[in-house]
Design a protein around this motif. Structure first.
Motif, PDB file in Angstrom:
ATOM      1  N   THR A  87       0.838  -1.205   0.000  1.00 22.05           N
ATOM      2  CA  THR A  87       0.000   0.000   0.000  1.00 22.05           C
ATOM      3  C   THR A  87       0.869   1.250   0.000  1.00 22.05           C
ATOM      4  O   THR A  87       0.653   2.173  -0.792  1.00 22.05           O
ATOM      5  N   ILE A  88       1.870   1.285   0.865  1.00 21.13           N
ATOM      6  CA  ILE A  88       2.770   2.440   0.936  1.00 21.13           C
ATOM      7  C   ILE A  88       3.537   2.603  -0.375  1.00 21.13           C
ATOM      8  O   ILE A  88       3.647   3.709  -0.905  1.00 21.13           O
ATOM      9  N   ALA A  89       4.020   1.496  -0.930  1.00 23.89           N
ATOM     10  CA  ALA A  89       4.779   1.546  -2.184  1.00 23.89           C
ATOM     11  C   ALA A  89       3.930   2.077  -3.335  1.00 23.89           C
ATOM     12  O   ALA A  89       4.442   2.717  -4.252  1.00 23.89           O
ATOM     13  N   SER A  90       2.608   1.849  -3.265  1.00 28.10           N
ATOM     14  CA  SER A  90       1.713   2.323  -4.321  1.00 28.10           C
ATOM     15  C   SER A  90       1.390   3.807  -4.165  1.00 28.10           C
ATOM     16  O   SER A  90       0.740   4.394  -5.021  1.00 28.10           O
ATOM     17  N   GLY A  91       1.819   4.395  -3.037  1.00 21.94           N
ATOM     18  CA  GLY A  91       1.540   5.803  -2.780  1.00 21.94           C
ATOM     19  C   GLY A  91       0.257   6.051  -2.001  1.00 21.94           C
ATOM     20  O   GLY A  91      -0.107   7.193  -1.743  1.00 21.94           O
ATOM     21  N   ALA A  92      -0.430   4.973  -1.615  1.00 20.13           N
ATOM     22  CA  ALA A  92      -1.684   5.112  -0.871  1.00 20.13           C
ATOM     23  C   ALA A  92      -1.411   5.229   0.627  1.00 20.13           C
ATOM     24  O   ALA A  92      -0.370   4.815   1.123  1.00 20.13           O
ATOM     25  N   LYS A  93      -2.384   5.790   1.319  1.00 19.85           N
ATOM     26  CA  LYS A  93      -2.350   5.864   2.782  1.00 19.85           C
ATOM     27  C   LYS A  93      -3.089   4.650   3.346  1.00 19.85           C
ATOM     28  O   LYS A  93      -3.836   3.969   2.648  1.00 19.85           O
ATOM     29  N   ILE A  94      -2.912   4.395   4.623  1.00 20.20           N
ATOM     30  CA  ILE A  94      -3.510   3.246   5.307  1.00 20.20           C
ATOM     31  C   ILE A  94      -4.608   3.725   6.242  1.00 20.20           C
ATOM     32  O   ILE A  94      -4.387   4.624   7.058  1.00 20.20           O
ATOM     33  N   VAL A  95      -5.782   3.105   6.122  1.00 19.11           N
ATOM     34  CA  VAL A  95      -6.883   3.364   7.048  1.00 19.11           C
ATOM     35  C   VAL A  95      -7.164   2.031   7.742  1.00 19.11           C
ATOM     36  O   VAL A  95      -7.672   1.089   7.130  1.00 19.11           O
ATOM     37  N   ALA A  96      -6.796   1.944   9.001  1.00 23.79           N
ATOM     38  CA  ALA A  96      -6.924   0.688   9.749  1.00 23.79           C
ATOM     39  C   ALA A  96      -8.262   0.642  10.473  1.00 23.79           C
ATOM     40  O   ALA A  96      -8.461   1.343  11.461  1.00 23.79           O
ATOM     41  N   VAL A  97      -9.177  -0.168   9.972  1.00 30.31           N
ATOM     42  CA  VAL A  97     -10.479  -0.372  10.597  1.00 30.31           C
ATOM     43  C   VAL A  97     -10.533  -1.758  11.233  1.00 30.31           C
ATOM     44  O   VAL A  97     -11.052  -1.932  12.332  1.00 30.31           O
ATOM     45  N   CYS A  98      -9.966  -2.738  10.557  1.00 31.20           N
ATOM     46  CA  CYS A  98      -9.913  -4.108  11.068  1.00 31.20           C
ATOM     47  C   CYS A  98      -9.136  -4.134  12.389  1.00 31.20           C
ATOM     48  O   CYS A  98      -8.056  -3.551  12.486  1.00 31.20           O
ATOM     49  N   PRO A  99      -9.674  -4.791  13.411  1.00 32.35           N
ATOM     50  CA  PRO A  99      -8.976  -4.840  14.706  1.00 32.35           C
ATOM     51  C   PRO A  99      -7.554  -5.405  14.600  1.00 32.35           C
ATOM     52  O   PRO A  99      -6.653  -4.916  15.275  1.00 32.35           O
ATOM     53  N   TYR A 100      -7.342  -6.401  13.765  1.00 28.78           N
ATOM     54  CA  TYR A 100      -5.997  -6.976  13.644  1.00 28.78           C
ATOM     55  C   TYR A 100      -5.032  -5.964  13.038  1.00 28.78           C
ATOM     56  O   TYR A 100      -3.917  -5.790  13.532  1.00 28.78           O
ATOM     57  N   LYS A 114      -5.371  -2.717  13.013  1.00 27.68           N
ATOM     58  CA  LYS A 114      -5.200  -1.630  13.993  1.00 27.68           C
ATOM     59  C   LYS A 114      -4.155  -2.010  15.036  1.00 27.68           C
ATOM     60  O   LYS A 114      -3.283  -1.211  15.380  1.00 27.68           O
ATOM     61  N   ALA A 115      -4.235  -3.228  15.532  1.00 32.52           N
ATOM     62  CA  ALA A 115      -3.270  -3.685  16.545  1.00 32.52           C
ATOM     63  C   ALA A 115      -1.871  -3.779  15.951  1.00 32.52           C
ATOM     64  O   ALA A 115      -0.887  -3.415  16.605  1.00 32.52           O
ATOM     65  N   TYR A 116      -1.770  -4.210  14.707  1.00 29.52           N
ATOM     66  CA  TYR A 116      -0.471  -4.351  14.059  1.00 29.52           C
ATOM     67  C   TYR A 116       0.211  -2.992  13.911  1.00 29.52           C
ATOM     68  O   TYR A 116       1.376  -2.829  14.270  1.00 29.52           O
ATOM     69  N   VAL A 117      -0.507  -2.005  13.387  1.00 31.25           N
ATOM     70  CA  VAL A 117       0.122  -0.692  13.189  1.00 31.25           C
ATOM     71  C   VAL A 117       0.405  -0.005  14.526  1.00 31.25           C
ATOM     72  O   VAL A 117       1.351   0.767  14.631  1.00 31.25           O
ATOM     73  N   ALA A 118      -0.384  -0.320  15.554  1.00 32.35           N
ATOM     74  CA  ALA A 118      -0.131   0.252  16.878  1.00 32.35           C
ATOM     75  C   ALA A 118       1.210  -0.237  17.435  1.00 32.35           C
ATOM     76  O   ALA A 118       1.869   0.476  18.189  1.00 32.35           O
ATOM     77  N   LYS A 119       1.617  -1.442  17.052  1.00 30.06           N
ATOM     78  CA  LYS A 119       2.884  -2.024  17.511  1.00 30.06           C
ATOM     79  C   LYS A 119       4.069  -1.631  16.631  1.00 30.06           C
ATOM     80  O   LYS A 119       5.209  -1.916  16.975  1.00 30.06           O
ATOM     81  N   HIS A 120       3.812  -1.032  15.479  1.00 33.56           N
ATOM     82  CA  HIS A 120       4.864  -0.707  14.518  1.00 33.56           C
ATOM     83  C   HIS A 120       4.771   0.768  14.139  1.00 33.56           C
ATOM     84  O   HIS A 120       4.125   1.135  13.157  1.00 33.56           O
ATOM     85  N   SER A 121       5.443   1.610  14.920  1.00 34.70           N
ATOM     86  CA  SER A 121       5.327   3.065  14.742  1.00 34.70           C
ATOM     87  C   SER A 121       5.870   3.554  13.404  1.00 34.70           C
ATOM     88  O   SER A 121       5.578   4.678  13.002  1.00 34.70           O
ATOM     89  N   ASP A 122       6.617   2.712  12.684  1.00 33.29           N
ATOM     90  CA  ASP A 122       7.126   3.136  11.387  1.00 33.29           C
ATOM     91  C   ASP A 122       5.999   3.346  10.366  1.00 33.29           C
ATOM     92  O   ASP A 122       6.220   3.935   9.313  1.00 33.29           O
ATOM     93  N   TYR A 123       4.789   2.911  10.683  1.00 35.59           N
ATOM     94  CA  TYR A 123       3.644   3.144   9.786  1.00 35.59           C
ATOM     95  C   TYR A 123       2.897   4.433  10.109  1.00 35.59           C
ATOM     96  O   TYR A 123       2.024   4.846   9.345  1.00 35.59           O
ATOM     97  N   ASP A 124       3.228   5.075  11.221  1.00 35.69           N
ATOM     98  CA  ASP A 124       2.473   6.245  11.679  1.00 35.69           C
ATOM     99  C   ASP A 124       2.302   7.324  10.611  1.00 35.69           C
ATOM    100  O   ASP A 124       1.216   7.885  10.463  1.00 35.69           O
ATOM    101  N   ALA A 125       3.347   7.608   9.853  1.00 38.98           N
ATOM    102  CA  ALA A 125       3.286   8.676   8.847  1.00 38.98           C
ATOM    103  C   ALA A 125       2.373   8.325   7.676  1.00 38.98           C
ATOM    104  O   ALA A 125       1.996   9.196   6.894  1.00 38.98           O
ATOM    105  N   HIS A 126       1.970   7.058   7.586  1.00 38.81           N
ATOM    106  CA  HIS A 126       1.152   6.608   6.461  1.00 38.81           C
ATOM    107  C   HIS A 126      -0.298   6.336   6.853  1.00 38.81           C
ATOM    108  O   HIS A 126      -1.087   5.895   6.027  1.00 38.81           O
ATOM    109  N   LEU A 127      -0.635   6.615   8.111  1.00 37.72           N
ATOM    110  CA  LEU A 127      -1.976   6.321   8.611  1.00 37.72           C
ATOM    111  C   LEU A 127      -2.924   7.502   8.448  1.00 37.72           C
ATOM    112  O   LEU A 127      -2.527   8.653   8.594  1.00 37.72           O
ATOM    113  N   VAL A 128      -4.175   7.168   8.163  1.00 36.44           N
ATOM    114  CA  VAL A 128      -5.258   8.146   8.126  1.00 36.44           C
ATOM    115  C   VAL A 128      -6.335   7.610   9.071  1.00 36.44           C
ATOM    116  O   VAL A 128      -6.680   6.422   9.025  1.00 36.44           O
ATOM    117  N   GLU A 129      -6.850   8.475   9.934  1.00 36.46           N
ATOM    118  CA  GLU A 129      -7.908   8.056  10.856  1.00 36.46           C
ATOM    119  C   GLU A 129      -9.191   7.756  10.072  1.00 36.46           C
ATOM    120  O   GLU A 129      -9.559   8.507   9.171  1.00 36.46           O
TER     121      GLU A 129
END
Length: 110
Positions: free
Chosen positions: A68-81, A83-98
């Motif tokens: 997703t990041i390589a394609s230039g898209a942002k990540i919107v984490a709705v799925c609980p899994y 959400k938990a994954y990106v919460a544990k990996h702060s390197d995705y923070d800049a690519h997240l959209v609420e």
């Protein structure tokens, strides 16, 4: 033993793990056209019970997020899994959209 590998299935709007032709895990998404480009909404992840507990879902989710990041898209984490994954990996923070009501409004209701 076969090699389990992550695959991108854009025609089905999902990422998956392929075990010799059998899809064993899937991360479902929808793309949303946001003000700054595509925002990929991850809303549901499934794991084949036979393969549970091996850390395979994290392999698939990492592949999906990196793609997703390589394609230039942002990540919107709705799925609980996811959400938990990106919460544990702060390197995705800049690519997240609420998630917003507009994001949730395009998701399947089933």
């Amino acid at each position: 033993m076969s090699e389990i590998k992550p695959v991108f299935l854009p025609e089905r709007r999902r990422f998956a793990l392929d075990d010799d032709g059998k899809l064993i895990d899937e991360a479902h998404y929808r793309d949303f056209e946001g003000s700054d480009g595509v925002e990929r909404i991850f809303f549901h992840t499934t794991v084949d019970e036979e393969y549970g507990g091996q850390g395979l879902a994290s392999v698939m989710v990492k592949y999906a997020l990196e793609n997703t990041i390589a394609s230039g898209a942002k990540i919107v984490a709705v799925c609980p899994y996811v959400k938990a994954y990106v919460a544990k990996h702060s390197d995705y923070d800049a690519h997240l959209v609420e998630p917003t009501k507009a994001h949730l409004g395009i998701l399947p209701r089933d």
